[in-house]
Design a protein around this motif. Sequence first.
Motif, PDB file in Angstrom:
ATOM      1  N   UNK A 141       0.822  -1.203   0.000  1.00  0.00           N
ATOM      2  CA  UNK A 141       0.000   0.000   0.000  1.00  0.00           C
ATOM      3  C   UNK A 141       0.857   1.255   0.000  1.00  0.00           C
ATOM      4  N   UNK A 142       0.367   2.256  -0.711  1.00  0.00           N
ATOM      5  CA  UNK A 142       1.058   3.541  -0.811  1.00  0.00           C
ATOM      6  C   UNK A 142       0.737   4.370   0.435  1.00  0.00           C
ATOM      7  N   UNK A 150     -10.881   6.501   0.007  1.00  0.00           N
ATOM      8  CA  UNK A 150     -11.037   5.944  -1.329  1.00  0.00           C
ATOM      9  C   UNK A 150      -9.726   5.613  -2.004  1.00  0.00           C
ATOM     10  N   UNK A 151      -8.594   6.141  -1.519  1.00  0.00           N
ATOM     11  CA  UNK A 151      -7.298   5.880  -2.140  1.00  0.00           C
ATOM     12  C   UNK A 151      -6.348   5.137  -1.207  1.00  0.00           C
ATOM     13  N   UNK A 152      -6.761   4.938   0.028  1.00  0.00           N
ATOM     14  CA  UNK A 152      -5.846   4.383   1.033  1.00  0.00           C
ATOM     15  C   UNK A 152      -5.424   2.949   0.740  1.00  0.00           C
ATOM     16  N   UNK A 153      -6.150   2.250  -0.108  1.00  0.00           N
ATOM     17  CA  UNK A 153      -5.786   0.870  -0.423  1.00  0.00           C
ATOM     18  C   UNK A 153      -4.964   0.729  -1.676  1.00  0.00           C
ATOM     19  N   UNK A 154      -4.618   1.831  -2.320  1.00  0.00           N
ATOM     20  CA  UNK A 154      -3.869   1.798  -3.579  1.00  0.00           C
ATOM     21  C   UNK A 154      -2.491   1.158  -3.372  1.00  0.00           C
ATOM     22  N   UNK A 155      -2.151   0.196  -4.229  1.00  0.00           N
ATOM     23  CA  UNK A 155      -0.867  -0.484  -4.099  1.00  0.00           C
ATOM     24  C   UNK A 155       0.136   0.021  -5.124  1.00  0.00           C
ATOM     25  N   UNK A 156       1.401  -0.022  -4.743  1.00  0.00           N
ATOM     26  CA  UNK A 156       2.496   0.405  -5.608  1.00  0.00           C
ATOM     27  C   UNK A 156       3.592  -0.651  -5.546  1.00  0.00           C
ATOM     28  N   UNK A 157       4.404  -0.780  -6.608  1.00  0.00           N
ATOM     29  CA  UNK A 157       5.536  -1.723  -6.547  1.00  0.00           C
ATOM     30  C   UNK A 157       6.588  -1.233  -5.575  1.00  0.00           C
ATOM     31  N   UNK A 158       7.072  -2.128  -4.729  1.00  0.00           N
ATOM     32  CA  UNK A 158       8.057  -1.775  -3.712  1.00  0.00           C
ATOM     33  C   UNK A 158       9.418  -2.427  -3.957  1.00  0.00           C
ATOM     34  N   UNK A 159       9.386  -3.677  -4.404  1.00  0.00           N
ATOM     35  CA  UNK A 159      10.627  -4.414  -4.638  1.00  0.00           C
ATOM     36  C   UNK A 159      10.462  -5.295  -5.875  1.00  0.00           C
ATOM     37  N   UNK A 185       9.539   0.781   0.952  1.00  0.00           N
ATOM     38  CA  UNK A 185       8.623   0.005   1.779  1.00  0.00           C
ATOM     39  C   UNK A 185       9.209  -1.312   2.242  1.00  0.00           C
ATOM     40  N   UNK A 186       8.480  -1.941   3.122  1.00  0.00           N
ATOM     41  CA  UNK A 186       8.860  -3.255   3.642  1.00  0.00           C
ATOM     42  C   UNK A 186       8.582  -4.325   2.602  1.00  0.00           C
ATOM     43  N   UNK A 187       9.427  -5.339   2.577  1.00  0.00           N
ATOM     44  CA  UNK A 187       9.220  -6.459   1.660  1.00  0.00           C
ATOM     45  C   UNK A 187       8.395  -7.514   2.386  1.00  0.00           C
ATOM     46  N   UNK A 188       7.133  -7.621   1.976  1.00  0.00           N
ATOM     47  CA  UNK A 188       6.236  -8.595   2.602  1.00  0.00           C
ATOM     48  C   UNK A 188       5.801  -9.611   1.560  1.00  0.00           C
ATOM     49  N   UNK A 189       5.920 -10.869   1.913  1.00  0.00           N
ATOM     50  CA  UNK A 189       5.542 -11.944   0.993  1.00  0.00           C
ATOM     51  C   UNK A 189       4.081 -12.312   1.199  1.00  0.00           C
ATOM     52  N   UNK A 190       3.310 -12.202   0.140  1.00  0.00           N
ATOM     53  CA  UNK A 190       1.901 -12.576   0.222  1.00  0.00           C
ATOM     54  C   UNK A 190       1.756 -14.084   0.078  1.00  0.00           C
ATOM     55  N   UNK A 191       0.559 -14.579   0.330  1.00  0.00           N
ATOM     56  CA  UNK A 191       0.354 -16.033   0.391  1.00  0.00           C
ATOM     57  C   UNK A 191       0.695 -16.738  -0.908  1.00  0.00           C
ATOM     58  N   UNK A 247       5.496   4.461  10.214  1.00  0.00           N
ATOM     59  CA  UNK A 247       4.427   5.338   9.740  1.00  0.00           C
ATOM     60  C   UNK A 247       3.583   5.850  10.897  1.00  0.00           C
ATOM     61  N   UNK A 248       2.970   6.972  10.663  1.00  0.00           N
ATOM     62  CA  UNK A 248       1.928   7.447  11.566  1.00  0.00           C
ATOM     63  C   UNK A 248       0.760   6.447  11.530  1.00  0.00           C
ATOM     64  N   UNK A 249       0.028   6.334  12.597  1.00  0.00           N
ATOM     65  CA  UNK A 249      -1.057   5.350  12.699  1.00  0.00           C
ATOM     66  C   UNK A 249      -2.352   5.968  12.150  1.00  0.00           C
TER      67      UNK A 249
END
Length: 458
Positions: A141-142, A150-159, A185-191, A247-249
């Motif tokens: 997420x960006x 409405x934009x908080x879930x937008x994803x961007x390439x990180x790695x 961003x953090x590198x998180x592996x999805x399922x 990040x800020x919460x």
Amino acid sequence: MPRISRTVILTLLSVTSSIFLLFQLYYYKKYVSSKNEADISDFKGSYSLEDSVPWKVVKQFIGLVSAHNIPLYLIDPLVLGQMNENIHQDTSTARALNCQYLCAPREFTTFALLGKFWKNEMFLKRAAEEQGFQWMELSGKDPRLAGMDGLSGTEIPLHYIFKLQSHAIHLVVFYERSGNYLWHGQLRLKQNVDKTFMHFRKLHFGRYPGAYNKPELHLALIDGLEINVPKEITHFLEEFSHSRFVECRYQETKMFYQVYPEDTSQDAMDFKKKAKHLIHLAAKTLDKQKVPFWLSSGTCLGWFRQCNIIPYSKDVDVGIMIKDYKPDIITEFQKSGLTLKHKFGKQEDSLELSFQLADVKLDIFFFYEENDYMWNGGTQVKTGKKFKYIFPKFTLCWTEFLELKVRVPCKTLAYVEANYGKNWEIPVTSWDWKSSPSNVQENGLWPPSDWDEVIQIH
């Protein structure tokens, strides 16, 4: 006759010893010395370009991105560390080596890319596949859109990982943030990610988000390849070791304002504007002196609880480790237009400074480190009483606050709870610095003979 025999014997022994010594010198030079030279050469990275898979993969990848006009720069801490060591060493031997930096056996080499230049990724991915690369994109997420409905879930390439043969290129995507710095961003592996694609835990970047100043780049010739690198390698490596970002919460902030609506009065807006200007000015002044600081007390609470300044606090609070204190801090703040209001304590005990700009106060609390805790002090003017505020030990991370890249304690919850207790989420408009904090304790009295030094009101 016996005398002649002794002379002969001594002569024979002497000749024999000399021959043996010459043999030892020959053996050392021929075998031992040459072996040591080979070991030293290997340690310095004497590898053959033709036999190095990492070098070949890096060369091929650089050619690939250059053909697509994608600017990269090297951020691999191992390679940069080797380069940095060699800057101040005699390079006469190094010039004779075949390959110094990119040929050593390793699983990956790390490069950076600015997100704004990542325009032709589909063409690059297709071309990479045609050249035999396997690739993987890891997105998230960006955070720049986190506060926008409405934009908080937008994803961007990180790695990105581009793998060829036994070597991988780790491409870290950096984005510009409003505090005029770069973030990854953090590198998180999805399922659904193939976790056998490479040893992700070995990667130098991605265990957590990171923040960096924008680097000035320099085109360097590295093992025959032209590659952009940070011009100030030492500074970049220092940033790398202290780059962790939190990040800020944002979600918790939304819930907080649902219960406690934001103060949008003119007074509140005016204070926030002045406080923002003051904290930017304080950061500029302290950065100029290379004095690290962090958000403390009410300012830290405001960032953690509501991603903003607390409008009724009427001041800005920062913390500095006493080991980073410099005698000319006061002079530098005065040059920046701030007025010194008071100086309490002394360098070895309970030092605090207070400045003012217009009608907003800047409080600087100096922290002292003990074996199992940290503390800052307070002084009551009328009585000379000393107070001590106890905090669990903490390290510092970067965050963004009021369009500024600034430090906060990494484990912010423990820091806030120490100061404000378990009910820190509930706003408290009436606050007594001597009794309200959860971590305050009395710490004796200043001797009256010291008052002129430790209680200075301006």
